[in-house]
Design an enzyme around this catalytic site. Sequence first.
Site, short mmCIF file in Angstrom:
data_model
loop_
_atom_site.label_atom_id
_atom_site.label_comp_id
_atom_site.label_asym_id
_atom_site.label_seq_id
_atom_site.Cartn_x
_atom_site.Cartn_y
_atom_site.Cartn_z
N GLU A 35 0.82 -1.21 0.00
CA GLU A 35 0.00 0.00 0.00
C GLU A 35 0.86 1.26 0.00
OE1 GLU A 35 -3.14 0.41 -0.48
OE2 GLU A 35 -3.61 -1.74 -0.54
N TYR A 118 -6.85 6.54 4.03
CA TYR A 118 -6.93 5.53 2.97
C TYR A 118 -6.11 4.29 3.32
CZ TYR A 118 -5.64 2.92 -1.14
OH TYR A 118 -5.38 1.88 -1.99
N ASP A 136 -9.77 4.99 -3.18
CA ASP A 136 -8.67 5.47 -4.00
C ASP A 136 -9.30 6.06 -5.26
OD1 ASP A 136 -9.42 3.32 -5.56
OD2 ASP A 136 -7.41 2.46 -5.71
#
Length: 342
Positions: A35, A118, A136
């Site tokens: 990520e 996020y 996203d």
Amino acid sequence: MKNRWGLQLVQWYLKNQRPLPWRKNQDPYKILVSEIMLQQTQVIKVIPYFERFVSAFPNFESLAKTSEEDVLKLWSGLGYYRRARNLKKASSIIVQKHGGKMPENFEDILNLPGIGDYTASAISSIALEKPFIVFDGNVLRITSRIFGIATDLDKKETQISIKECLKKQLGNEKPSIFNQALMELGALICTPSSPLCLLCPVQNYCYAFENNKTEELPPPKKKQTTEIQHKVAAVISQENKWLLTQKKQSKILEDLWIFPEIHKEQKESFKKNHGLELTLGKKIGFVEHHITYRRMKYEIRQGFLKNTVAHNLNLQWFSKRDLEELPHSSLTAKIMNLVQGR
């Protein structure tokens, strides 16, 4: 709007997902690394970096105890180097405060260096099966088209509304599968332009498809103005070695080894920064380097020193082989290849 398209989406994903290396299991460490690497970087570029990185540092403990220089060396060329530093800091905190395991509490994850809402949501849902919705660019684009949302997607109230709609679609599905299915749909089918609507598993539920507005939604963002910078880089050689400087206290390329920059408008900058007198010789060529909205145009010139380089931790001689073991920018590699005629 018809409901429960989430089930069709998940079924499509289970049959069509790409075999990405971080999807082999739900290892929180590998999901965190992926990520962080995927922030503002395309999947195809991340894959080889990810595989090398987790091979060298397979868990939080190994990353926490290694040097920052070794971390940056493996990150070289991936850009946005602050991500690498924060990843190492986060690993150290996880080892020291959480026994080497990803914390279960969302706020604890959110408080780790370099992690925003996020990334915390992605880790919580994908690694820990917590019912969080991950946003996203792909997810926002998909939901704008499905629900017919034409307002600014960056507004907090818009995103809160979208989250509530997506939570209803989550239903009894695993959060890890549902979120990855959304992101995969955006990457493979519901693309920014010319989406493959006829292959979309949820086309029957899509406002944009039904109303022929896939090119209008989401509404276009105002583009960031490109900033063009003109710079000069000096190539100073000695016995098959090159003089490089380690950039300090900079928002970009911090702690990386680069060829000395000589700004056209600051003729004395090199002498001021390093205590050395430098003259510039003939032009070798030009190199362009892009970082976010910055477009940097480098004029590469030979450089000659009038005095000897004393011991200086931030200014040293390196061979090309030495450079391979140093944390350096892809800009440095571009200049090196130009100098060697490649």
